[in-house]
Scaffold this active site. Structure first.
Site, PDB file in Angstrom:
ATOM      1  N   CYS A  83       3.661  -4.147   0.867  1.00 40.58           N
ATOM      2  CA  CYS A  83       4.867  -4.834   1.325  1.00 40.58           C
ATOM      3  C   CYS A  83       4.988  -6.237   0.737  1.00 40.58           C
ATOM      4  CB  CYS A  83       4.935  -4.875   2.848  1.00 40.58           C
ATOM      5  SG  CYS A  83       3.514  -5.624   3.662  1.00 40.58           S
ATOM      6  N   HIS A 109       3.679  -7.359   8.541  1.00 37.93           N
ATOM      7  CA  HIS A 109       4.475  -6.773   7.461  1.00 37.93           C
ATOM      8  C   HIS A 109       5.329  -7.859   6.817  1.00 37.93           C
ATOM      9  CE1 HIS A 109       6.976  -3.929   5.318  1.00 37.93           C
ATOM     10  NE2 HIS A 109       8.054  -4.265   5.995  1.00 37.93           N
TER      11      HIS A 109
END
Length: 226
Positions: free
Chosen positions: A60, A163
């Site tokens: 990510c 994330h």
């Protein structure tokens, strides 16, 4: 590992949930070589091309960087892995032992070092300040670090990990370019962006990085309050 959903109340008269419920026309998608992302074209007569890299493994951080720069070749997994391996624990803001196999999950140290290779800096936003003091015209983009549910295939696990997601302006509109989204999610104009950022920063364990040029960072011109 997706971001927190944008509150329905902020989208006046546009419904709840995803893009279709926001009244957006279907997106036209074409592949771009490089980072495994897609160039998404909106429904207007002169649509902006939006590069949107999708989630692979735990990369990510890579996706957020490429989405902010709107370039699938801006960074690669090999580039980030090389940066990770040359960073010693003494130079890290938060030392860790992740990513030994190059599978991703890179932390803020790798992101900061990667940006510096392209003449940019990451400004870690102090959440005690209001985002209204950000000089948006001097900011290339934003990278948010948010908690997100883990998945095993189609199953959502009762665990959370951090994330990275990218946000930036394309064609006069700010977009949430979270790599977990099927398509870029329009946020809107600068006022709507500030509402979005305030909402995100109210969440637990959420952090914000401003991506700015070295010159902007040197003169602190990412601040509108001097």
């Amino acid at each position: 590992m997706g971001s927190a959903p944008y509150p329905a109340g902020e989208w006046k008269g546009k419904g709840r949930g995803g893009l279709q419920e926001l009244g957006c026309m279907p997106w036209k998608v074409s592949k771009q070589k490089g980072g495994g992302g897609e160039v998404v074209v909106g429904p207007s007569l002169t649509p902006p091309a939006i590069y949107h890299e999708k989630q692979r493994r735990e990369l990510c951080a890579l996706h957020a960087l490429n989405n902010v720069f709107q370039d699938g070749t801006a960074f690669s997994r090999d580039t980030l892995q090389e940066i990770y391996q040359r960073l010693s624990p003494s130079t890290m803001v938060t030392p860790h032992k992740k990513s030994m196999l190059g599978n991703g999950n890179y932390d803020v140290n790798v992101i900061m070092a990667a940006l510096q290779t392209r003449g940019f800096e990451a400004v870690w936003w102090d959440k005690r300040r209001d985002v209204g003091s950000i000089e948006l015209s001097n900011v290339e983009g934003f990278i948010l670090n948010v908690p997100s549910n883990l998945r095993w295939g189609p199953l959502r696990l009762p665990l959370k990990r951090q994330h990275w997601i990218g946000v930036r302006e394309v064609g006069g509109v700010y977009y949430n370019l979270d790599s977990k989204l099927r398509n870029p999610q329009p946020i809107g104009n600068p006022d709507e962006l500030r509402k979005f950022l305030r909402q995100q920063l109210r969440g637990k364990n959420c952090e914000l990085l401003l991506v700015v040029s070295e010159e902007v960072e040197a003169h602190q011109t990412w601040r509108s309050d001097g």
